[in-house]
Scaffold this motif. Structure first.
Motif, PDB file in Angstrom:
ATOM      1  N   CYS A 196      81.715  44.178  42.338  1.00 53.84           N
ATOM      2  CA  CYS A 196      83.028  43.563  42.505  1.00 53.84           C
ATOM      3  C   CYS A 196      83.283  42.660  41.307  1.00 53.84           C
ATOM      4  O   CYS A 196      82.460  41.798  40.989  1.00 53.84           O
TER       5      CYS A 196
ATOM      6  N   GLU B 201      86.635  46.393  43.597  1.00 55.97           N
ATOM      7  CA  GLU B 201      85.324  46.924  43.949  1.00 55.97           C
ATOM      8  C   GLU B 201      85.109  48.297  43.312  1.00 55.97           C
ATOM      9  O   GLU B 201      86.059  49.028  43.022  1.00 55.97           O
TER      10      GLU B 201
ATOM     11  N   ARG C 174      85.745  43.637  61.381  1.00 59.17           N
ATOM     12  CA  ARG C 174      85.154  43.383  60.078  1.00 59.17           C
ATOM     13  C   ARG C 174      84.035  42.368  60.248  1.00 59.17           C
ATOM     14  O   ARG C 174      84.178  41.366  60.962  1.00 59.17           O
TER      15      ARG C 174
ATOM     16  N   ARG D  31      82.121  44.390  55.846  1.00 58.92           N
ATOM     17  CA  ARG D  31      82.335  45.802  56.103  1.00 58.92           C
ATOM     18  C   ARG D  31      83.054  45.993  57.438  1.00 58.92           C
ATOM     19  O   ARG D  31      82.959  45.149  58.333  1.00 58.92           O
TER      20      ARG D  31
ATOM     21  N   TRP E  50      80.332  40.209  50.654  1.00 59.42           N
ATOM     22  CA  TRP E  50      80.712  41.551  51.066  1.00 59.42           C
ATOM     23  C   TRP E  50      80.820  41.579  52.589  1.00 59.42           C
ATOM     24  O   TRP E  50      79.936  41.088  53.288  1.00 59.42           O
TER      25      TRP E  50
ATOM     26  N   GLN F 187      90.287  45.703  47.754  1.00 63.31           N
ATOM     27  CA  GLN F 187      90.975  46.784  48.456  1.00 63.31           C
ATOM     28  C   GLN F 187      90.020  47.592  49.327  1.00 63.31           C
ATOM     29  O   GLN F 187      90.471  48.351  50.193  1.00 63.31           O
ATOM     30  N   GLY F 188      88.733  47.442  49.125  1.00 67.12           N
ATOM     31  CA  GLY F 188      87.743  48.143  49.931  1.00 67.12           C
ATOM     32  C   GLY F 188      87.232  49.405  49.265  1.00 67.12           C
ATOM     33  O   GLY F 188      87.960  50.070  48.519  1.00 67.12           O
TER      34      GLY F 188
ATOM     35  N   TRP G 227      90.633  39.075  49.074  1.00 68.08           N
ATOM     36  CA  TRP G 227      89.977  40.318  49.473  1.00 68.08           C
ATOM     37  C   TRP G 227      90.246  41.421  48.464  1.00 68.08           C
ATOM     38  O   TRP G 227      91.340  41.504  47.883  1.00 68.08           O
TER      39      TRP G 227
ATOM     40  N   TYR H 296      83.618  48.833  52.770  1.00 66.07           N
ATOM     41  CA  TYR H 296      83.047  47.577  52.321  1.00 66.07           C
ATOM     42  C   TYR H 296      84.081  46.830  51.472  1.00 66.07           C
ATOM     43  O   TYR H 296      84.655  47.402  50.539  1.00 66.07           O
ATOM     44  N   TYR H 297      84.258  45.567  51.821  1.00 62.39           N
ATOM     45  CA  TYR H 297      85.262  44.739  51.153  1.00 62.39           C
ATOM     46  C   TYR H 297      84.600  43.574  50.426  1.00 62.39           C
ATOM     47  O   TYR H 297      83.751  42.877  50.988  1.00 62.39           O
ATOM     48  N   CYS H 298      85.028  43.359  49.211  1.00 64.87           N
ATOM     49  CA  CYS H 298      84.601  42.168  48.470  1.00 64.87           C
ATOM     50  C   CYS H 298      85.469  40.993  48.903  1.00 64.87           C
ATOM     51  O   CYS H 298      86.696  41.149  49.118  1.00 64.87           O
ATOM     52  N   ASN H 299      84.842  39.855  49.019  1.00 67.52           N
ATOM     53  CA  ASN H 299      85.546  38.647  49.477  1.00 67.52           C
ATOM     54  C   ASN H 299      85.232  37.469  48.571  1.00 67.52           C
ATOM     55  O   ASN H 299      84.096  37.321  48.102  1.00 67.52           O
TER      56      ASN H 299
END
Length: 121
Positions: A22, A6, A45, A38, A36, A113-114, A111, A93-96
């Motif tokens: 991402c 990200e 989450r 969070r 995304w 790393q945020g 996932w 915020y995390y990409c998934n």
């Protein structure tokens, strides 16, 4: 395996905008939906937005109309454009990425790393 990286977080004032990006690499063919999530301090989450490879989108009610998710399948990237930011949007915020690995016959989920987003009042 799929790696998600990200970028784009930061500090912004209420009402401001940010764009998160991402980039996916590795076995990206196993990934269908990207999205995304969070996580705010002391909170669970939660889903912010997701988009399938075909372009179907889903948004959390709290961000509907303010955030837009987009995806470039050729570049294996997914972006989140956030407008009208509020202090309640402050979170990591995390990409998934999720899908199915047919070679191993298993569902997969990855996932990033945020990245921190902070909205000041």
């Amino acid at each position: 395996q799929v790696q998600l990286v990200e970028s784009g977080g930061g500090l912004v004032q209420t009402g401001g905008s940010l764009r998160l990006s991402c980039a996916a690499s590795g076995s990206v063919n196993t990934v269908n939906a990207m999205g995304w999530y969070r996580q705010a301090p002391h909170a669970q989450r939660e889903l912010v937005a997701r988009i399938t490879r075909g372009g179907t989108t889903k948004y959390a009610d709290s961000v509907q109309g303010r955030f837009t998710i987009s995806r470039d399948n050729a570049k294996n990237t997914v972006d989140l454009t956030m407008n009208g930011l509020k202090p309640d949007d402050t979170a990591v915020y995390y990409c998934n990425g999720e899908g199915f690995d047919f070679s191993r016959a298993i569902a997969v989920e990855y996932w990033g790393q945020g990245t921190q987003v902070t909205v000041s009042s």
